[in-house]
Write an enzyme that holds these catalytic residues in place. Structure first.
Site, PDB file in Angstrom:
ATOM      1  N   ARG A   1       0.843  -1.209   0.000  1.00 25.95           N
ATOM      2  CA  ARG A   1       0.000   0.000   0.000  1.00 25.95           C
ATOM      3  C   ARG A   1       0.877   1.258   0.000  1.00 25.95           C
ATOM      4  NH1 ARG A   1      -4.272   0.971   4.793  1.00 25.95           N
ATOM      5  NH2 ARG A   1      -2.367   1.319   5.969  1.00 25.95           N
TER       6      ARG A   1
ATOM      7  N   LYS B   1      -2.272   7.110   1.145  1.00 26.87           N
ATOM      8  CA  LYS B   1      -1.952   7.469   2.526  1.00 26.87           C
ATOM      9  C   LYS B   1      -0.824   8.509   2.513  1.00 26.87           C
ATOM     10  CE  LYS B   1      -1.514   4.958   6.874  1.00 26.87           C
ATOM     11  NZ  LYS B   1      -2.453   5.663   7.701  1.00 26.87           N
TER      12      LYS B   1
ATOM     13  N   GLU C   1     -15.526   6.558   6.002  1.00 28.10           N
ATOM     14  CA  GLU C   1     -14.578   5.970   6.960  1.00 28.10           C
ATOM     15  C   GLU C   1     -14.437   6.904   8.158  1.00 28.10           C
ATOM     16  OE1 GLU C   1     -10.572   5.803   5.272  1.00 28.10           O
ATOM     17  OE2 GLU C   1     -10.852   7.749   4.311  1.00 28.10           O
TER      18      GLU C   1
HETATM   19  C1  LIG Z   1      -7.882   7.383   6.743  1.00 28.67           C
HETATM   20  C2  LIG Z   1      -7.633   5.978   7.199  1.00 28.67           C
HETATM   21  N1  LIG Z   1      -8.576   5.034   6.960  1.00 28.67           N
HETATM   22  C3  LIG Z   1      -8.401   3.757   7.364  1.00 28.67           C
HETATM   23  C4  LIG Z   1      -7.260   3.361   8.043  1.00 28.67           C
HETATM   24  C5  LIG Z   1      -7.102   1.935   8.498  1.00 28.67           C
HETATM   25  O1  LIG Z   1      -6.053   1.303   7.833  1.00 28.67           O
HETATM   26  P1  LIG Z   1      -5.226   0.110   8.482  1.00 28.67           P
HETATM   27  O2  LIG Z   1      -6.168  -0.996   8.730  1.00 28.67           O
HETATM   28  O3  LIG Z   1      -4.229  -0.230   7.448  1.00 28.67           O
HETATM   29  O4  LIG Z   1      -4.632   0.619   9.746  1.00 28.67           O
HETATM   30  C6  LIG Z   1      -6.254   4.315   8.303  1.00 28.67           C
HETATM   31  C7  LIG Z   1      -5.036   3.944   9.004  1.00 28.67           C
HETATM   32  O5  LIG Z   1      -4.025   3.746   8.425  1.00 28.67           O
HETATM   33  C8  LIG Z   1      -6.446   5.645   7.872  1.00 28.67           C
HETATM   34  O6  LIG Z   1      -5.522   6.579   8.107  1.00 28.67           O
END
Ligand SMILES: Cc1ncc(COP(=O)(O)O)c(C=O)c1O
Length: 343
Positions: free
Chosen positions: A99, A193, A226
């Site tokens: 990712r 990200k 989210e």
């Molecule tokens: C905006 C956002 N959504 C969702 C997630 C959840 O991702 P993960 O399961 O990889 O921690 C994160 C964290 O990284 C995030 O910053």
């Protein structure tokens, strides 16, 4: 009575307005002494950092710095990711690394190293940290150069990583959430990200100000998106697990793993189906159970939303069954998910 010489203490030179006197560090050793003093008697939460600019692993917290002319610092031109370190294992390192590189490609940042080298650096960093429980955070930046908008003057991209000692446990208590009033990032930026988390910061601040744990973003079409640093999932009254589609939000590594593991609950008759879909606020608020899903949680039950209970307002049984599935995977899952750190 002990006397105090203000000239020996940089912080004591703080006065108001015109009287404010800025200290000028006369030598690097004086500055270093000051930096070390800042850390003295504090518990060191960052056992190790890697910087491609320094060209190695740093164990001295006072030296864990990045250049001010780095394009990530002054223009937000950087991407990051976080993997969990639990019981001396890195959980889903490869998924996070994939990712990370997808984010870098969308942000037009080329890595200073091939993927295999980034991976080796991260494992050696975790090893050097001696840390068995915490997070491993890493960044790719357009790198240091000048202070202009274009990265053309940044000759080499930079890779930074740090190990943070953190204690996390499986979440068993339910939390309250609110609907976020801070505008959501458009899909291009929400799905990568990158380090521009100001909307996310304001979102969590808004929630905290209103006595909630965090918030829920609703997109322009009225569908659930989210949380500020977590995904969100729902259990309908028909025992369907539904997560919002990942095209306009971050595809969470934990959420994707949950979708892989959850069919076990279908086999056991606890769930009827598992999938992604668009959910309106009305549908979502009418769910039987609701939860946040993210790396350090890994599943956090949500029991109230905008001061109204979700389902019966208690921690849901299906939520906890899903939480157990992911937590077990984190502490005792297959080698494909858990990389044993060679301390
Ligand atoms: C905006 C956002 N959504 C969702 C997630 C959840 O991702 P993960 O399961 O990889 O921690 C994160 C964290 O990284 C995030 O910053």
């Amino acid at each position: 009575m002990a006397t105090h010489d203000p000239s020996s203490d940089v912080n004591s030179e703080v006065n108001d307005g015109d009287d404010f006197k800025v200290h000028v560090f006369s030598s690097s050793s004086e500055l270093l002494e000051k930096l070390h003093e800042n850390w003295k008697e504090k518990e060191q939460p960052y056992p190790a950092m890697y910087s491609s600019v320094h060209g190695g692993i740093i164990l001295d917290p006072a030296m864990m710095v990045i250049p001010i002319d780095d394009h990530m610092v002054h223009r937000g031109h950087g991407v990051f990711d976080t993997a969990i370190l639990l019981d001396g294992h890195l959980y889903e390192l490869d998924v996070h690394l994939d990712r990370f590189l997808r984010s870098a490609s969308k942000a037009k940042i080329s890595s200073p190293f091939p993927r295999s080298t980034l991976r080796t650096i991260l494992i050696q960093l975790a090893t050097a940290s001696q840390c068995r429980k915490g997070t491993l955070r890493f960044w790719l930046s357009a790198g240091p150069g000048n202070f202009l908008l274009s990265p053309a003057g940044c000759p080499k991209s930079a890779f930074y990583a740090v190990v943070i000692k953190e204690d996390f446990l499986q979440c068993k208590k339910g939390v309250k959430v609110i609907t976020c009033t801070i505008p959501m990032k458009p899909p291009l930026f929400a799905a990568m990200k990158n380090v521009n988390y100001l909307p996310n910061v304001l979102s969590i601040m808004e929630a905290e100000e209103k006595g909630a744990f965090a918030s829920i973003w609703v997109d322009d079409d009225g569908y659930i998106a989210e949380g500020p640093n977590v995904n969100v999932a729902f259990i309908t009254h028909d025992k369907e697990l539904i997560m919002p589609i990942f095209d306009r939000i971050l595809s969470g590594c934990t959420a994707l793993r949950l979708l892989e593991l959850a069919p076990k609950l279908v086999e056991q008759g606890i769930l009827k189906s598992v999938g992604t879909g668009n959910l309106t606020v009305e549908e979502a608020k009418g769910a039987a159970e609701m939860m946040y899903v993210g790396s350090t949680l890994p599943v956090l039950p949500i029991i109230m939303w905008d001061d109204k209970p979700i389902g019966d307002g208690k921690v849901g049984e299906v939520t906890m069954a899903l939480s157990d599935l992911v937590w077990d995977d984190m502490v005792a899952g297959p080698e494909t998910q858990r990389l044993s750190v060679p301390y």
